[in-house]
Write an enzyme that holds these catalytic residues in place. Structure first.
Site, mmCIF file in Angstrom:
data_model
loop_
_atom_site.group_PDB
_atom_site.id
_atom_site.type_symbol
_atom_site.label_atom_id
_atom_site.label_comp_id
_atom_site.label_asym_id
_atom_site.label_seq_id
_atom_site.Cartn_x
_atom_site.Cartn_y
_atom_site.Cartn_z
ATOM 1 N N HIS A 192 0.867 -1.197 0.000
ATOM 2 C CA HIS A 192 0.000 0.000 0.000
ATOM 3 C C HIS A 192 0.896 1.237 0.000
ATOM 4 O O HIS A 192 1.698 1.396 -0.915
ATOM 5 C CB HIS A 192 -0.941 -0.100 1.212
ATOM 6 C CG HIS A 192 -2.054 0.893 1.264
ATOM 7 N ND1 HIS A 192 -2.421 1.693 0.217
ATOM 8 C CD2 HIS A 192 -2.911 1.204 2.274
ATOM 9 C CE1 HIS A 192 -3.447 2.448 0.586
ATOM 10 N NE2 HIS A 192 -3.766 2.187 1.825
ATOM 11 N N HIS B 134 -2.587 -2.375 -9.620
ATOM 12 C CA HIS B 134 -3.557 -1.696 -8.760
ATOM 13 C C HIS B 134 -4.846 -2.506 -8.728
ATOM 14 O O HIS B 134 -5.229 -3.094 -9.736
ATOM 15 C CB HIS B 134 -3.865 -0.284 -9.294
ATOM 16 C CG HIS B 134 -4.446 0.602 -8.238
ATOM 17 N ND1 HIS B 134 -5.783 0.589 -7.921
ATOM 18 C CD2 HIS B 134 -3.866 1.500 -7.417
ATOM 19 C CE1 HIS B 134 -5.997 1.464 -6.947
ATOM 20 N NE2 HIS B 134 -4.864 2.025 -6.618
ATOM 21 N N ASP C 200 2.669 5.210 -6.796
ATOM 22 C CA ASP C 200 3.932 5.087 -6.052
ATOM 23 C C ASP C 200 5.154 4.914 -6.933
ATOM 24 O O ASP C 200 6.278 4.921 -6.427
ATOM 25 C CB ASP C 200 3.825 3.885 -5.095
ATOM 26 C CG ASP C 200 2.810 4.170 -4.004
ATOM 27 O OD1 ASP C 200 1.878 3.368 -3.841
ATOM 28 O OD2 ASP C 200 2.938 5.224 -3.358
HETATM 29 C C1 SDX Z 1 -1.541 2.108 -3.360
HETATM 30 O O1 SDX Z 1 -6.276 0.759 -3.215
HETATM 31 C C2 SDX Z 1 -5.789 1.927 -3.462
HETATM 32 O O2 SDX Z 1 -6.462 2.820 -3.942
HETATM 33 C C3 SDX Z 1 -4.325 2.105 -3.064
HETATM 34 C C4 SDX Z 1 -3.668 3.415 -3.475
HETATM 35 C C5 SDX Z 1 -4.279 4.591 -2.733
HETATM 36 O O3 SDX Z 1 -4.196 5.703 -3.248
HETATM 37 O O4 SDX Z 1 -4.740 4.402 -1.571
HETATM 38 O O5 SDX Z 1 -3.815 3.612 -4.861
HETATM 39 C C6 SDX Z 1 -2.188 3.412 -3.118
HETATM 40 O O6 SDX Z 1 -1.486 1.290 -2.461
HETATM 41 C C7 SDX Z 1 -1.032 1.808 -4.746
HETATM 42 C C8 SDX Z 1 -0.476 0.351 -4.857
HETATM 43 C C9 SDX Z 1 0.953 0.347 -4.312
HETATM 44 N N1 SDX Z 1 1.455 -1.060 -4.256
HETATM 45 C C10 SDX Z 1 2.401 -1.483 -5.083
HETATM 46 O O7 SDX Z 1 2.870 -0.843 -6.017
HETATM 47 C C11 SDX Z 1 2.902 -2.896 -4.749
HETATM 48 C C12 SDX Z 1 2.999 -3.721 -6.033
HETATM 49 N N2 SDX Z 1 1.626 -3.979 -6.512
HETATM 50 C C13 SDX Z 1 0.928 -5.079 -6.012
HETATM 51 O O8 SDX Z 1 1.390 -5.878 -5.048
HETATM 52 C C14 SDX Z 1 -0.494 -5.245 -6.464
HETATM 53 O O9 SDX Z 1 -0.581 -4.842 -7.761
HETATM 54 C C15 SDX Z 1 -1.523 -4.547 -5.615
HETATM 55 C C16 SDX Z 1 -1.382 -4.909 -4.185
HETATM 56 C C17 SDX Z 1 -1.401 -3.079 -5.768
HETATM 57 C C18 SDX Z 1 -2.901 -4.972 -6.114
HETATM 58 O O10 SDX Z 1 -3.015 -6.310 -5.840
HETATM 59 P P1 SDX Z 1 -4.305 -7.146 -6.311
HETATM 60 O O11 SDX Z 1 -5.305 -6.312 -6.976
HETATM 61 O O12 SDX Z 1 -4.743 -7.954 -5.148
HETATM 62 O O13 SDX Z 1 -3.685 -8.032 -7.424
HETATM 63 P P2 SDX Z 1 -3.057 -9.448 -7.157
HETATM 64 O O14 SDX Z 1 -2.041 -9.335 -6.050
HETATM 65 O O15 SDX Z 1 -4.148 -10.428 -7.026
HETATM 66 O O16 SDX Z 1 -2.263 -9.681 -8.520
HETATM 67 C C19 SDX Z 1 -2.935 -10.152 -9.668
HETATM 68 C C20 SDX Z 1 -1.847 -10.803 -10.489
HETATM 69 C C21 SDX Z 1 -1.034 -11.829 -9.708
HETATM 70 O O17 SDX Z 1 -0.479 -12.710 -10.667
HETATM 71 P P3 SDX Z 1 -1.160 -14.199 -10.806
HETATM 72 O O18 SDX Z 1 -1.246 -14.773 -9.412
HETATM 73 O O19 SDX Z 1 -2.500 -13.953 -11.430
HETATM 74 O O20 SDX Z 1 -0.212 -14.959 -11.695
HETATM 75 O O21 SDX Z 1 -0.893 -9.808 -10.910
HETATM 76 C C22 SDX Z 1 0.361 -10.108 -10.303
HETATM 77 C C23 SDX Z 1 0.114 -11.047 -9.151
HETATM 78 O O22 SDX Z 1 1.255 -11.841 -8.921
HETATM 79 N N3 SDX Z 1 0.875 -8.818 -9.843
HETATM 80 C C24 SDX Z 1 2.132 -8.438 -9.975
HETATM 81 C C25 SDX Z 1 2.181 -7.153 -9.439
HETATM 82 N N4 SDX Z 1 0.963 -6.792 -8.988
HETATM 83 C C26 SDX Z 1 0.158 -7.858 -9.244
HETATM 84 N N5 SDX Z 1 3.211 -9.081 -10.487
HETATM 85 C C27 SDX Z 1 4.362 -8.368 -10.482
HETATM 86 N N6 SDX Z 1 4.488 -7.111 -9.975
HETATM 87 C C28 SDX Z 1 3.418 -6.483 -9.452
HETATM 88 N N7 SDX Z 1 3.527 -5.260 -8.971
#
Ligand code: SDX
Length: 428
Positions: free
Chosen positions: A267, A306, A362
């Protein structure tokens, strides 16, 4: 065609008509679907709330497919271009853009509340010099509840207003003090002649000069960054704010929990994780190997992806433009080349394209913060400062929403059936 859902329970052959409103059905309408009188009825199972609306809100609208973000109906692009953080915080909290009189009064109220109680300062001095500023921030916000006991009067409008002024005004001071403590420099008291962001820069960076000279480019860059981070509907930390606040605890205790949620690397802690990732990659030549490891599941491309945006996060676009203005003043951050090349590769790579992973808020923000002189550990705190406006607005909306009550979800129990106690002597 009626706005209803016809459901047939194939276990009994019975049919049910469920009303559809705002694209949802009420989960409690499922309770009537039973197989026997003593059956509790159907519920929804939705770990991590992937497809569950927990509230009705008028504050922020996001369209993840189109990359749209609006505060109270105003597009984020226009607010970032023309507004200030304090004006945007007013909009988010009170629902309308302020008149000049309202803005002047709001600014005066905030300015008068920027100082911390000297005992709060002493509390902060108790932390190790290398304590993570976000840990200091979470603890200090929670400690506020012991200083402002009137905050428990959550249904008294005047008391709520006072806590709102205190929180918006004091979070930059907490952040600055945490930063100064971590580098062993004396605290700089607020300068009420400066703007909200100008004073923040003053409390962070003033040394022996009598009057801090604010750089207008950096001052404006912080305004834009704070506007972009002010609210984002039901994200993890805001859901925590609403959930904790639903027990009717004071707003300081609720916000300490919200800030703790933001601290997580998935997050608000992602901006810190992005810089650590870019440093770990080190050079553009190392990017293919890094991407290969991410695709092999050996870590994530931090700052990408996201839950809502399945296209480019509109905030990331604006931050990328703001970076250019900042680097004119601070000098270009060499890690930018790695970030740009990482984005270029990721946006054409099937792994990321198929999962609709784009840069989020981010991905670039940390490059600006680092260029401005912040250590990576301060990045989540820089996210928490403006998000304070969103957290409080969402908390107050929850509190005043007649549909809301204490949050207490159900579970699906998959543990042991009933069994008798085994005395210690009989256990293997
Ligand atoms: C913020 O919610 C908000 O509005 C948050 C925010 C706000 O203003 O409050 O926008 C701020 O928190 C932005 C997000 C910051 N986080 C990151 O940058 C961390 C990296 N991103 C992730 O871990 C992920 O994308 C999330 C947590 C942001 C979202 O996760 P989801 O929607 O639960 O997606 P998921 O984890 O289920 O992923 C879906 C797929 C998976 O692959 P498979 O299992 O289908 O094979 O996408 C992959 C994940 O492994 N994946 C990634 C990835 N993000 C998702 N693979 C590599 N790198 C990534 N960053």
């Amino acid at each position: 065609m009626a706005d209803t859902l016809t459901v047939t329970d194939n276990r009994t052959g019975k049919q049910y008509e469920l009303p559809i409103k705002d694209g949802t059905i009420r989960a409690t309408d499922l309770r009537q679907i039973k197989t026997a009188d003593d059956d509790g009825g159907l519920a929804t199972y939705d770990p991590a709330f992937m497809n569950t609306a927990a509230c009705r809100s008028r504050i922020t609208y996001i369209d993840g497919e189109k990359g749209v973000l609006e505060y109270r109906g105003y597009p984020i692009e226009q607010l970032a271009e023309q507004s200030t953080y304090l004006e945007t915080a007013y909009l988010i909290l009170f629902g309308e853009l302020p008149t000049s009189e309202q803005l002047a009064d709001w600014t005066k109220q905030i300015t008068l509340h920027t100082m911390l109680h000297e005992n709060i300062k002493k509390l902060m001095e108790g932390f190790q010099y290398d304590a993570h500023p976000m840990g200091v921030f979470v603890s200090t916000v929670g400690a506020f509840s012991t200083f402002y006991r009137d905050a428990k009067q959550i249904f008294d409008d005047h008391s709520r207003q006072k806590q709102i002024h205190r929180l918006i005004a004091k979070v930059p001071t907490i952040a600055a003090y945490a930063f100064r403590h971590s580098i062993g420099r004396p605290y700089v008291y607020p300068d009420n002649e400066l703007s909200f962001t100008g004073n923040f820069l003053n409390m962070l960076f003033r040394m022996t000069e009598l009057k801090y000279q604010v750089n207008p480019v950096l001052e404006r860059a912080l305004e834009v960054l704070f506007i972009l981070h002010a609210d984002h509907e039901q994200n993890c930390s805001t859901s925590a704010m609403r959930g904790i606040g639903s027990s009717h605890v004071d707003p300081y205790s609720a916000m300490a929990g919200a800030a703790a949620a933001l601290y997580g690397p998935l997050h608000g802690g992602a901006n810190e994780a992005v810089l650590r990732m870019l440093k770990e990659i080190g050079t553009v030549d190392n990017i293919p190997g890094f991407i290969k490891r991410v695709k092999a599941g050996e870590g994530r491309l931090m700052g990408f992806g996201h839950r809502v945006y399945k296209s480019y996060d509109p905030r990331a676009k604006i931050i990328k433009r703001t970076a250019d203005a900042v680097f004119e003043v601070t000098g270009r951050n060499p890690l930018l080349d790695i970030a740009l090349e990482l984005e270029r590769i990721a946006l054409q790579d099937e792994y990321f394209v198929s999962r609709r992973l784009y840069p989020n808020v981010d991905f670039y923000s940390g490059l600006i913060y680092q260029a401005m002189g912040f250590p990576v550990t301060m990045f989540p705190v820089l996210f928490a400062i403006p998000r304070t406006a969103g957290w409080i607005a969402q908390w107050e909306e929850m509190l005043l929403d007649p549909e809301q009550k204490i949050a207490r979800p159900k579970q699906v129990y998959v543990g042991h059936g009933r069994r008798d106690y085994v005395p210690l002597s009989n256990r293997s």
